[in-house]
Design a protein around this motif. Structure first.
Motif, short mmCIF file in Angstrom:
data_model
loop_
_atom_site.label_atom_id
_atom_site.label_comp_id
_atom_site.label_asym_id
_atom_site.label_seq_id
_atom_site.Cartn_x
_atom_site.Cartn_y
_atom_site.Cartn_z
N ILE A 20 0.82 -1.21 0.00
CA ILE A 20 0.00 0.00 0.00
C ILE A 20 0.85 1.26 0.00
O ILE A 20 0.55 2.22 -0.70
CB ILE A 20 -0.98 -0.01 1.20
N LEU A 21 1.93 1.29 0.78
CA LEU A 21 2.79 2.48 0.82
C LEU A 21 3.46 2.71 -0.53
O LEU A 21 3.54 3.85 -1.00
CB LEU A 21 3.83 2.35 1.93
N GLN A 22 3.91 1.65 -1.16
CA GLN A 22 4.54 1.77 -2.48
C GLN A 22 3.50 2.20 -3.52
O GLN A 22 3.77 3.07 -4.35
CB GLN A 22 5.16 0.43 -2.85
N GLU A 23 2.33 1.61 -3.47
CA GLU A 23 1.27 1.94 -4.43
C GLU A 23 0.83 3.40 -4.31
O GLU A 23 0.47 4.03 -5.29
CB GLU A 23 0.05 1.04 -4.23
N SER A 24 0.87 3.95 -3.10
CA SER A 24 0.41 5.33 -2.90
C SER A 24 1.50 6.37 -3.10
O SER A 24 1.22 7.56 -3.14
CB SER A 24 -0.20 5.48 -1.50
N SER A 25 2.74 5.95 -3.26
CA SER A 25 3.86 6.90 -3.31
C SER A 25 3.81 7.86 -4.50
O SER A 25 4.31 8.97 -4.41
CB SER A 25 5.20 6.16 -3.29
N ASP A 26 3.20 7.47 -5.61
CA ASP A 26 3.20 8.33 -6.78
C ASP A 26 1.87 9.08 -6.99
O ASP A 26 1.66 9.71 -8.02
CB ASP A 26 3.54 7.53 -8.04
N LEU A 27 1.00 9.04 -6.00
CA LEU A 27 -0.27 9.75 -6.12
C LEU A 27 -0.08 11.25 -5.91
O LEU A 27 0.65 11.68 -5.02
CB LEU A 27 -1.28 9.24 -5.09
N SER A 28 -0.75 12.05 -6.71
CA SER A 28 -0.79 13.51 -6.52
C SER A 28 -1.94 13.84 -5.57
O SER A 28 -2.86 13.05 -5.41
CB SER A 28 -1.03 14.21 -7.85
N VAL A 29 -1.89 15.04 -4.99
CA VAL A 29 -2.99 15.49 -4.13
C VAL A 29 -4.07 16.10 -5.02
O VAL A 29 -3.80 16.99 -5.82
CB VAL A 29 -2.51 16.53 -3.11
N VAL A 30 -5.29 15.60 -4.91
CA VAL A 30 -6.42 16.11 -5.66
C VAL A 30 -7.14 17.13 -4.79
O VAL A 30 -7.46 16.85 -3.63
CB VAL A 30 -7.39 14.97 -6.03
#
Length: 139
Positions: A20-30
């Motif tokens: 989960i931490l790796q999957e979320s690392s490239d998310l931008s803030v919406v």
């Protein structure tokens, strides 16, 4: 934080491991206003289906519109904090959840989140039957 799930296929069982931490690392803030229809896909990542639910990650700030789901919704705060407000027969109740906290929203309960800074949540929510409303003043 790792999620492991198995899927049955006609001739095999497939195992997928999601960090989960790796999957979320490239998310931008919406930045969410009152409309979730305009949510940028770079802040949202669908991970996998889970029965009649979608499992995904969302990083955002702002106030979501009110929403209601036909089944319970599961939320895990990965980072940041969110204030969840539920509309009940007795009025609105709110609680703030922080990193590591789990929230379970009861089925058929109008709710919204307020996030002044940013939050990343993992969610499990219904594929279909979801409703959204910007406010209740016209109700």
């Amino acid at each position: 934080m790792t999620a492991v799930f198995f899927q049955n296929h006609p001739c095999e069982i497939v195992m997928k491991i999601s960090n989960i931490l790796q999957e979320s690392s490239d998310l931008s803030v919406v930045d969410i206003g009152k409309k979730t229809e305009t949510v940028s896909m770079n802040g949202l990542k669908m991970l996998f289906p889970f029965g009649h639910l979608d499992v995904g990650l969302l990083r955002f700030r702002g106030a979501t519109p009110w929403e209601e789901h036909p089944n319970e919704e599961f939320l895990l705060v990965i980072e940041g904090e969110t204030t969840l407000t539920l509309r009940t027969e007795d009025g609105e109740i709110s609680s703030t959840a922080r990193k590591g906290d789990v929230l379970v929203v009861p089925a058929n309960t109008w709710h919204r989140q307020d996030v002044p800074d940013s939050v990343t949540v993992m969610f499990m929510t219904s594929h279909e039957g979801n409703r959204h409303k910007s406010d209740f003043s016209a109700a």
